[in-house]
Each structure stands twice: as C-alpha cells, then as structure tokens.
Design a protein around this motif. Structure first.
Motif, PDB file in Angstrom:
ATOM      1  N   VAL A   1      21.226  47.552  41.958  1.00 14.00           N
ATOM      2  CA  VAL A   1      21.488  48.930  42.391  1.00 14.00           C
ATOM      3  C   VAL A   1      22.025  49.737  41.215  1.00 14.00           C
ATOM      4  O   VAL A   1      21.614  50.879  40.985  1.00 14.00           O
ATOM      5  CB  VAL A   1      22.461  48.958  43.587  1.00 14.00           C
ATOM      6  N   LYS A   2      22.937  49.143  40.432  1.00  8.39           N
ATOM      7  CA  LYS A   2      23.476  49.832  39.258  1.00  8.39           C
ATOM      8  C   LYS A   2      22.396  50.079  38.221  1.00  8.39           C
ATOM      9  O   LYS A   2      22.321  51.166  37.635  1.00  8.39           O
ATOM     10  CB  LYS A   2      24.614  49.015  38.647  1.00  8.39           C
ATOM     11  N   VAL A   3      21.535  49.097  37.963  1.00 12.38           N
ATOM     12  CA  VAL A   3      20.459  49.254  36.986  1.00 12.38           C
ATOM     13  C   VAL A   3      19.515  50.375  37.407  1.00 12.38           C
ATOM     14  O   VAL A   3      19.163  51.241  36.597  1.00 12.38           O
ATOM     15  CB  VAL A   3      19.690  47.926  36.798  1.00 12.38           C
ATOM     16  N   VAL A   4      19.117  50.385  38.660  1.00 14.35           N
ATOM     17  CA  VAL A   4      18.201  51.421  39.148  1.00 14.35           C
ATOM     18  C   VAL A   4      18.878  52.787  39.113  1.00 14.35           C
ATOM     19  O   VAL A   4      18.266  53.783  38.687  1.00 14.35           O
ATOM     20  CB  VAL A   4      17.703  51.074  40.569  1.00 14.35           C
ATOM     21  N   ALA A   5      20.140  52.867  39.526  1.00 16.48           N
ATOM     22  CA  ALA A   5      20.853  54.147  39.509  1.00 16.48           C
ATOM     23  C   ALA A   5      20.993  54.671  38.086  1.00 16.48           C
ATOM     24  O   ALA A   5      20.773  55.869  37.835  1.00 16.48           O
ATOM     25  CB  ALA A   5      22.227  53.988  40.156  1.00 16.48           C
ATOM     26  N   ASP A   6      21.339  53.807  37.130  1.00 13.27           N
ATOM     27  CA  ASP A   6      21.445  54.228  35.730  1.00 13.27           C
ATOM     28  C   ASP A   6      20.092  54.676  35.193  1.00 13.27           C
ATOM     29  O   ASP A   6      19.995  55.662  34.458  1.00 13.27           O
ATOM     30  CB  ASP A   6      22.005  53.108  34.868  1.00 13.27           C
ATOM     31  N   SER A   7      19.036  53.966  35.556  1.00 14.20           N
ATOM     32  CA  SER A   7      17.703  54.327  35.108  1.00 14.20           C
ATOM     33  C   SER A   7      17.293  55.688  35.657  1.00 14.20           C
ATOM     34  O   SER A   7      16.751  56.527  34.930  1.00 14.20           O
ATOM     35  CB  SER A   7      16.701  53.262  35.551  1.00 14.20           C
ATOM     36  N   LEU A   8      17.551  55.925  36.930  1.00 17.80           N
ATOM     37  CA  LEU A   8      17.220  57.221  37.525  1.00 17.80           C
ATOM     38  C   LEU A   8      18.066  58.334  36.913  1.00 17.80           C
ATOM     39  O   LEU A   8      17.567  59.447  36.680  1.00 17.80           O
ATOM     40  CB  LEU A   8      17.431  57.166  39.041  1.00 17.80           C
ATOM     41  N   ARG A   9      19.321  58.062  36.649  1.00 20.54           N
ATOM     42  CA  ARG A   9      20.206  59.059  36.044  1.00 20.54           C
ATOM     43  C   ARG A   9      19.704  59.426  34.644  1.00 20.54           C
ATOM     44  O   ARG A   9      19.669  60.598  34.276  1.00 20.54           O
ATOM     45  CB  ARG A   9      21.635  58.517  35.986  1.00 20.54           C
TER      46      ARG A   9
END
Length: 68
Positions: A54-62
């Motif tokens: 979830v953190k990896v995907v959120a950072d990628s989207l950000r």
C-alpha cells in the motif's frame, strides 16, 4: 495503562486467530493451540506485506501526480 490496553488487544487477536483457525480448518481447538503461534506469525507477515505494498503504490501514485 496503555501497556494493559496493548496486552488486552494482543490477547483478543490471539484468541480470535485460535478460534477462527479452528473453525475454518480441520484442527480441533487443542491441535490449533499448537499451531496458533505459527498462524500469528503468518498473519503478521501478511499484514506487513499488505501495508508495504500500500505504501509503495501510494508513493508511486504521489510521485506520478507530482510529475504532471
């Protein structure tokens, strides 16, 4: 006081894993009591991996939104 809340929460989680594990597997409550420590580790690792992704995907989207 906070330590007792944490201990209580951990006890509830362990009991839930024990009882739910016995309900969804072929193990009796006694057999599941032996397997519960392994199940706790598996549940913890699974939650950790989900939070990591979830953190990896959120950072990628950000980062992607920041580039445009």
């Amino acid at each position: 006081m906070t330590q007792w809340r944490l201990i209580g929460a951990m006890l509830v989680v362990v009991l839930a894993v024990w009882l739910v594990g016995a309900a969804v597997t072929k193990y009796t409550l006694e057999q599941m009591a032996y397997v519960t420590p392994i199940a706790i580790v598996v549940v913890g690792v699974t939650i950790g991996l989900v939070l990591l992704w979830v953190k990896v995907v959120a950072d990628s989207l950000r980062r992607r939104r920041g580039e445009h």
